[in-house]
Design an enzyme around this catalytic site. Structure first.
Site, short mmCIF file in Angstrom:
data_model
loop_
_atom_site.label_atom_id
_atom_site.label_comp_id
_atom_site.label_asym_id
_atom_site.label_seq_id
_atom_site.Cartn_x
_atom_site.Cartn_y
_atom_site.Cartn_z
CD GLU A 52 -1.38 -2.31 2.12
OE1 GLU A 52 -2.19 -2.93 2.84
OE2 GLU A 52 -0.15 -2.60 2.05
CB ALA A 105 8.88 -34.54 -12.57
CB THR A 108 15.41 -39.84 -3.40
OG1 THR A 108 14.23 -40.61 -3.68
CG2 THR A 108 15.61 -38.83 -4.52
CG LEU A 125 17.67 -31.87 -2.18
CD1 LEU A 125 17.33 -32.47 -0.81
CD2 LEU A 125 16.52 -32.09 -3.15
CD GLU A 131 12.31 -30.71 -5.22
OE1 GLU A 131 13.19 -31.27 -5.89
OE2 GLU A 131 12.21 -29.47 -5.13
NE ARG A 153 9.62 -48.90 -0.46
CZ ARG A 153 8.63 -49.79 -0.41
NH1 ARG A 153 7.55 -49.53 0.31
NH2 ARG A 153 8.73 -50.94 -1.05
#
Length: 358
Positions: free
Chosen positions: A46, A148, A190, A198, A284, A288
């Site tokens: 504002e 993805a 992973t 990351l 990501e 599991r």
């Protein structure tokens, strides 16, 4: 209000933990000033819009994505600035859920200014969902899941190869996305197999680098891991079992700067993140962890990138371990965005419909 929401989005990654806010000033339907909250601690939307409008703000209509604040924090109250400028009307998408900052609508009305709340309120709620989550009594962070996948719902081929399922535009989007969260998470397998960084490597330089979080009950992550080797540069948290946290392997990780947190369950792990100051996290994978988060009802938003390729039944599924649910009892998610990312498609889904207090 659509323009104000577009402006607000420019604060992504720079204003947290404050909300993204955009404002537009109108005179006889014409824009005379606009602005957004660009930096944490900096001028509010504002104030920027009022400065752009100058004396023309007298008698103007202010369209803003959040109720103007009524307290003095790092900036003076926006409600008071609007009153001094002599605006005639304020249209805000939603109330401010922060009890410290709220009350601007009442202060404006007390000064004789017309106030309307609720225009595109759901859209404003979706935009600041993580901010709102922090004020709704949750004992865990706001959890977003990003996957993805192929058209047949796979996140890697039969040999475990996942680079790259999605295209360059989708990967650029993910780096932009990461900049708006306190942490970026992944599963232990992973992290150990793929060696992800990351980190944020996109157009937005986050005000505070997101911490990396690894959900790793069996502590597969070794000292040779890319995440461990760079833990001195980027905050890295490993959530593991109590026994694993007391092992010599855990001591080795700590010596590299990794923070080990013992948690007996996924719910405990998420609560521990909140205790450690992580109010939002984007996870990501892998499959599991994604299945456990979805199955446990912990995911608030799902960013699904669908790539135009099929990998077959032997490829790695996007979700593992989900229990069977009768169709009549299955949760219906709510689509909040659909768009193309090159040849890929982004679908953003919220578990619950966002409903602001208007």
């Amino acid at each position: 209000m659509t323009r104000a929401l577009e402006l607000a989005r420019r604060g992504w990654g720079r204003v947290h933990p404050s909300p993204m806010v955009g404002a537009v000033l109108l005179e006889d339907g014409n824009v005379i000033g606009e602005g957004h909250h660009a930096e944490f601690g900096g001028p509010h939307a504002e104030a920027v819009a009022l400065a752009a409008a100058g004396t023309r703000a007298f008698g103007a209509t202010v369209v803003v994505t959040l109720e103007p604040c009524a307290h003095t924090g790092k900036q003076p109250p926006c409600a008071d600035a609007l009153i001094r400028a002599g605006v005639r009307r304020v249209v805000a998408a939603m109330r401010d859920p922060n009890p410290v900052a709220a009350g601007g609508a009442d202060r404006l009305r007390g000064a004789g200014i017309e106030v309307e709340l609720g225009l595109l309120g759901e859209e404003a709620c979706v935009q600041n969902a993580a901010f709102l989550h922090a004020f709704r009594g949750a004992d865990r962070p706001y959890v977003a899941l990003k996957l993805a996948t192929t058209l047949d719902g796979r996140i890697a081929d039969a040999r475990g190869r996942s680079r790259w399922i999605s295209g360059a535009e989708a990967r650029d989007f993910v780096h932009w996305l990461r900049a708006g969260f306190d942490a970026v998470g992944t599963g232990g397998r992973t992290a150990a197999v793929d060696g992800p960084a990351l980190t944020v490597r996109g157009p937005v330089s986050p005000r505070i680098l997101p911490r990396r979080v690894v959900f790793d009950q069996s502590l597969r992550l070794g000292p040779e891991s890319r995440l461990v080797q760079t833990a001195g540069d980027v905050g890295t948290v490993v959530l593991t079992s109590g026994a694993a946290a007391m092992s010599t392997r855990a001591d080795d990780l700590r010596s590299h700067g990794v923070q080990l947190v013992a948690a007996g369950s996924l719910a405990d792990a998420l609560r521990a993140l909140r205790t450690n100051g992580i109010l939002s996290i984007i996870v990501e994978g892998g499959g599991r962890l994604a299945g456990a988060l979805i199955g446990g009802g912990f995911v608030d938003r799902f960013y699904w990138i669908q790539s135009p390729v099929f990998l077959g039944d032997s490829a790695v599924p996007a979700f593992a371990g989900l229990v069977d649910t009768p169709l009549a009892a299955a949760t219906r998610w709510h689509a909040v965005e659909r768009r193309a990312l090159g040849d890929d498609t982004l679908l953003v889904l919220d578990r619950e419909r966002c409903s602001p207090e208007s």
